[in-house]
Scaffold this active site. Structure first.
Site, short mmCIF file in Angstrom:
data_model
loop_
_atom_site.label_atom_id
_atom_site.label_comp_id
_atom_site.label_asym_id
_atom_site.label_seq_id
_atom_site.Cartn_x
_atom_site.Cartn_y
_atom_site.Cartn_z
N VAL A 79 0.82 -1.22 0.00
CA VAL A 79 0.00 0.00 0.00
C VAL A 79 0.85 1.28 0.00
O VAL A 79 0.33 2.37 -0.21
CB VAL A 79 -1.01 0.05 1.18
N SER A 160 -6.28 2.95 17.18
CA SER A 160 -5.74 2.20 18.31
C SER A 160 -5.87 3.02 19.59
O SER A 160 -5.89 4.26 19.53
CB SER A 160 -4.25 1.94 18.03
N TYR A 173 3.52 5.92 16.13
CA TYR A 173 2.27 5.15 15.94
C TYR A 173 1.10 5.92 16.56
O TYR A 173 0.02 5.99 15.96
CB TYR A 173 2.46 3.80 16.62
N ALA A 174 1.31 6.51 17.74
CA ALA A 174 0.25 7.26 18.41
C ALA A 174 -0.19 8.44 17.55
O ALA A 174 -1.39 8.68 17.39
CB ALA A 174 0.74 7.75 19.78
N LYS A 177 -2.12 7.00 14.41
CA LYS A 177 -3.45 6.45 14.74
C LYS A 177 -4.40 7.54 15.22
O LYS A 177 -5.60 7.48 15.01
CB LYS A 177 -3.31 5.34 15.79
N ILE A 207 -5.63 -6.78 20.89
CA ILE A 207 -6.19 -7.88 20.12
C ILE A 207 -5.05 -8.85 19.83
O ILE A 207 -3.97 -8.43 19.37
CB ILE A 207 -6.80 -7.36 18.78
N1 LIG Z 1 -3.61 -6.24 17.24
C1 LIG Z 1 -3.89 -5.20 18.00
O1 LIG Z 1 -3.95 -5.30 19.25
C2 LIG Z 1 -4.15 -3.86 17.38
C3 LIG Z 1 -4.52 -2.81 18.23
C4 LIG Z 1 -4.79 -1.56 17.69
C5 LIG Z 1 -4.70 -1.38 16.34
N2 LIG Z 1 -4.31 -2.41 15.51
C6 LIG Z 1 -4.23 -2.14 14.09
O2 LIG Z 1 -4.97 -3.13 13.39
C7 LIG Z 1 -4.42 -3.27 12.07
C8 LIG Z 1 -4.20 -4.74 11.78
O3 LIG Z 1 -3.24 -5.25 12.70
P1 LIG Z 1 -3.15 -6.81 13.09
O4 LIG Z 1 -3.09 -6.87 14.55
O5 LIG Z 1 -4.17 -7.58 12.34
O6 LIG Z 1 -1.67 -7.12 12.55
P2 LIG Z 1 -1.11 -8.34 11.65
O7 LIG Z 1 0.36 -8.18 11.67
O8 LIG Z 1 -1.70 -9.62 12.11
O9 LIG Z 1 -1.69 -8.03 10.20
C9 LIG Z 1 -1.32 -6.87 9.49
C10 LIG Z 1 -1.26 -7.18 8.01
O10 LIG Z 1 -0.89 -5.98 7.30
C11 LIG Z 1 -0.03 -6.36 6.25
N3 LIG Z 1 0.79 -5.24 5.80
C12 LIG Z 1 1.84 -4.67 6.47
N4 LIG Z 1 2.42 -3.74 5.72
C13 LIG Z 1 1.73 -3.70 4.53
C14 LIG Z 1 1.88 -2.95 3.35
N5 LIG Z 1 2.86 -2.03 3.22
N6 LIG Z 1 1.01 -3.15 2.34
C15 LIG Z 1 0.02 -4.08 2.46
N7 LIG Z 1 -0.14 -4.85 3.55
C16 LIG Z 1 0.70 -4.66 4.59
C17 LIG Z 1 0.83 -7.46 6.84
O11 LIG Z 1 1.45 -8.25 5.84
C18 LIG Z 1 -0.18 -8.23 7.67
O12 LIG Z 1 -0.75 -9.31 6.94
C19 LIG Z 1 -3.15 -2.44 12.03
O13 LIG Z 1 -3.43 -1.20 11.41
C20 LIG Z 1 -2.83 -2.23 13.51
O14 LIG Z 1 -2.07 -1.08 13.72
C21 LIG Z 1 -4.06 -3.66 16.01
#
Ligand SMILES: NC(=O)c1ccc[n+]([C@@H]2O[C@H](COP(=O)([O-])OP(=O)(O)OC[C@H]3O[C@@H](n4cnc5c(N)ncnc54)[C@H](O)[C@@H]3O)[C@@H](O)[C@H]2O)c1
Length: 285
Positions: A79, A160, A173-174, A177, A207
């Site tokens: 992306v 987040s 990140y803060a 987001k 999560i």
């Molecule tokens: N897991 C948590 O507790 C949590 C909390 C708050 C926010 N988030 C947000 O949720 C979203 C998903 O996170 P997740 O926990 O599922 O993480 P994850 O690592 O399981 O999945 C993230 C996916 O994004 C893909 N990705 C990374 N860089 C990319 C790029 N340049 N182009 C296309 N795809 C790309 C990765 O390959 C991966 O498959 C993120 O934006 C994260 O910041 C997660």
């Protein structure tokens, strides 16, 4: 519980599913929250475009959705690459017979560091992946959202608790987001009145995904220059760890996170826009 609600509500009022007839793009759908969102959307009748930088995982998720009798297209890519964004939107529109109804921008990761040691690259990468990439994608998709065909249109960004409350070691990140909050409200204000587009951000707490696993597990993502960026939380999952900061007393699952995104994208939320929906088990109330 979420499955039960979906079954009861969906089957009573939406026999073909809550998202029947809609085409949805989900970025970061190769695993974690994005992959579960793609599965849940497909189960609710949407045609899903699975987008992820990890081509193998992206293809696997789309294939598993097709195997379960639903419709999915895999469009792997980065992306952060403007050419990919153009191609993603074009392929999604073609898959959706000229229409895109839902865009979920979930691709993202952390690139942690304390303030006095954070590099420009760490700072800029977080803004690029969490803010600039969704902006370019939504701008590219504008012709498919600024329409008056009587069908729903919805954008979901993923924020987040770090963005809402701050988090030590995550100033980059803060900021990114937190930026999504005003970003998403602006879409709601620009595209709501004339086109009925809804835009909301879902802010997650803890999560359980690869992103929040123990850093010691060695998880990494590929950054903008092709370098490996270590992800994860140091010491996570140590024996005896409690979750006293979470009123529900446990982290959420990726399926629970995806269920919240489905709820927001569904017709059950047809009068909800411009909101930041906290999905945290009550953490940081
Ligand atoms: N897991 C948590 O507790 C949590 C909390 C708050 C926010 N988030 C947000 O949720 C979203 C998903 O996170 P997740 O926990 O599922 O993480 P994850 O690592 O399981 O999945 C993230 C996916 O994004 C893909 N990705 C990374 N860089 C990319 C790029 N340049 N182009 C296309 N795809 C790309 C990765 O390959 C991966 O498959 C993120 O934006 C994260 O910041 C997660």
């Amino acid at each position: 519980m979420a499955d039960r609600v979906s079954q009861v509500v969906g089957h009573l009022n939406y026999p073909k599913g809550l998202l029947a007839g809609q085409t949805a793009i989900i970025t970061g759908a190769g695993q974690g929250i994005g992959a579960e969102t793609a599965r849940r959307f497909a189960n609710e009748g949407a045609k899903v475009v699975v987008a992820d930088i990890d081509a193998e995982k992206c293809n696997q998720v789309a294939e598993s959705i097709r195997q379960s009798g639903h419709q999915a297209l895999s469009v792997p890519g980065d992306v952060l690459d403007p050419a990919y964004i153009k191609s993603l939107i074009a392929q999604a529109a073609s898959f959706g017979n000229g229409k895109i109804h839902i865009l979920v921008a979930s691709a993202g990761y952390t690139y942690d560091g304390v303030i006095h040691k954070m590099s420009d690259k760490q700072w800029e990468t977080m803004i690029a992946i969490h803010c600039t990439a969704p902006f370019k994608m939504i701008r590219e998709a504008a012709p498919y959202f600024r329409v008056k065909d009587g069908e729903p249109r919805c954008i979901v960004t993923v924020s987040s608790t770090s963005g809402i409350h701050g988090n030590a070691g995550q100033i980059n990140y803060a900021l990114a987001k937190s930026g999504l909050v005003g970003f998403t409200k602006t879409i709601a204000k620009e595209w709501g009145p004339a086109f009925g587009v809804r835009a909301n951000t879902v802010a997650f707490g803890y999560i359980q995904t690869r992103l929040t696993a123990a850093k010691e597990d060695g998880g990494f993502v590929i950054g903008p220059d092709g370098e490996k960026i270590a992800i994860g939380v140091p010491g996570r999952g140590k024996p005896g760890a409690t979750h006293s900061d979470i009123p529900l007393g446990r982290p959420g699952t990726a399926t629970e996170a995806a269920s919240a995104i489905l709820a927001v994208a569904s017709p059950l939320f047809s009068y909800v826009t411009g909101q930041t929906i906290m999905v945290t088990g009550g953490r940081n109330m």
